[in-house]
Design a protein around this motif. Sequence first.
Motif, PDB file in Angstrom:
ATOM      1  N   SER A  75       3.762  22.923  -3.452  1.00 17.28           N
ATOM      2  CA  SER A  75       2.855  22.433  -2.417  1.00 17.28           C
ATOM      3  C   SER A  75       1.408  22.688  -2.808  1.00 17.28           C
ATOM      4  O   SER A  75       1.094  23.580  -3.609  1.00 17.28           O
ATOM      5  CB  SER A  75       3.169  23.116  -1.083  1.00 17.28           C
ATOM      6  OG  SER A  75       2.903  24.510  -1.179  1.00 17.28           O
ATOM      7  N   CYS A  76       0.524  21.910  -2.225  1.00 14.50           N
ATOM      8  CA  CYS A  76      -0.900  22.052  -2.519  1.00 14.50           C
ATOM      9  C   CYS A  76      -1.451  23.370  -1.990  1.00 14.50           C
ATOM     10  O   CYS A  76      -2.367  23.952  -2.588  1.00 14.50           O
ATOM     11  CB  CYS A  76      -1.671  20.876  -1.908  1.00 14.50           C
ATOM     12  SG  CYS A  76      -1.251  19.266  -2.612  1.00 14.50           S
ATOM     13  N   THR A  77      -0.905  23.866  -0.897  1.00 12.94           N
ATOM     14  CA  THR A  77      -1.379  25.125  -0.333  1.00 12.94           C
ATOM     15  C   THR A  77      -1.124  26.280  -1.282  1.00 12.94           C
ATOM     16  O   THR A  77      -2.001  27.120  -1.529  1.00 12.94           O
ATOM     17  CB  THR A  77      -0.703  25.389   1.021  1.00 12.94           C
ATOM     18  OG1 THR A  77      -0.936  24.279   1.893  1.00 12.94           O
ATOM     19  CG2 THR A  77      -1.224  26.656   1.658  1.00 12.94           C
ATOM     20  N   CYS A 145      -6.925  22.367  -5.083  1.00 15.38           N
ATOM     21  CA  CYS A 145      -6.509  21.642  -3.877  1.00 15.38           C
ATOM     22  C   CYS A 145      -6.815  20.147  -3.996  1.00 15.38           C
ATOM     23  O   CYS A 145      -5.965  19.306  -3.693  1.00 15.38           O
ATOM     24  CB  CYS A 145      -7.189  22.247  -2.659  1.00 15.38           C
ATOM     25  SG  CYS A 145      -6.634  21.557  -1.089  1.00 15.38           S
TER      26      CYS A 145
END
Length: 201
Positions: A75-77, A145
């Motif tokens: 995931s980007c987080t 991000c």
Amino acid sequence: MAASTGVADAAASDLQGPASAGSSMDNQPIQYSMILEHLIGDKRAVKDLSPGVMGGLGVPAKSDEQKMIERGMESCTFKAVLACVGGFVLGGAFGVFTAGIDTNVGFDPKDPLKTPSAREVLKDMGQRGMSYAKNFAIVGAMFSCTECIIESHRGKSDWKNAVYSGCVTGGAIGFRAGLKAGALGCGGFAAFSAAIEYYLR
């Protein structure tokens, strides 16, 4: 006369026998060529070879927890947090290193003749290291991000993602000083990202 005719017919049949037999053998395909055609020809069926068939150990199916962890790590987080932590550590180390080789560390600008104490030098090194760590963490998180978002939007993983992300990150940082600084930051970060991607790939 009849006997000579019979002998002639028998001789003709003997001459035609091997020829006809040879022609019939030529019409039939040879068994060896059939085997080769089956093994390496176009008619060979493609089979999926699994490790279990080949005698190896089969790959076990992934559990729901493993799939959830993989999705979380992709995931980007998670990528942004990882880049932020890595940038913080790298920036802090770089700030302490530059402070260690700077001859003006610890000196008071109001009293430049005063010899700084070890406590003042360490305090100045810590402040510079923290400043560098914060800046590197922000840049790392922003770059990671934006690159992840751009890659998800484009559906491709190539060097263009890093260039676009570098432009966005550099432009956002430089835009605080004005439009011209934002444009220069965008171009500079994009060129630097392209150079890094070219070197790594």
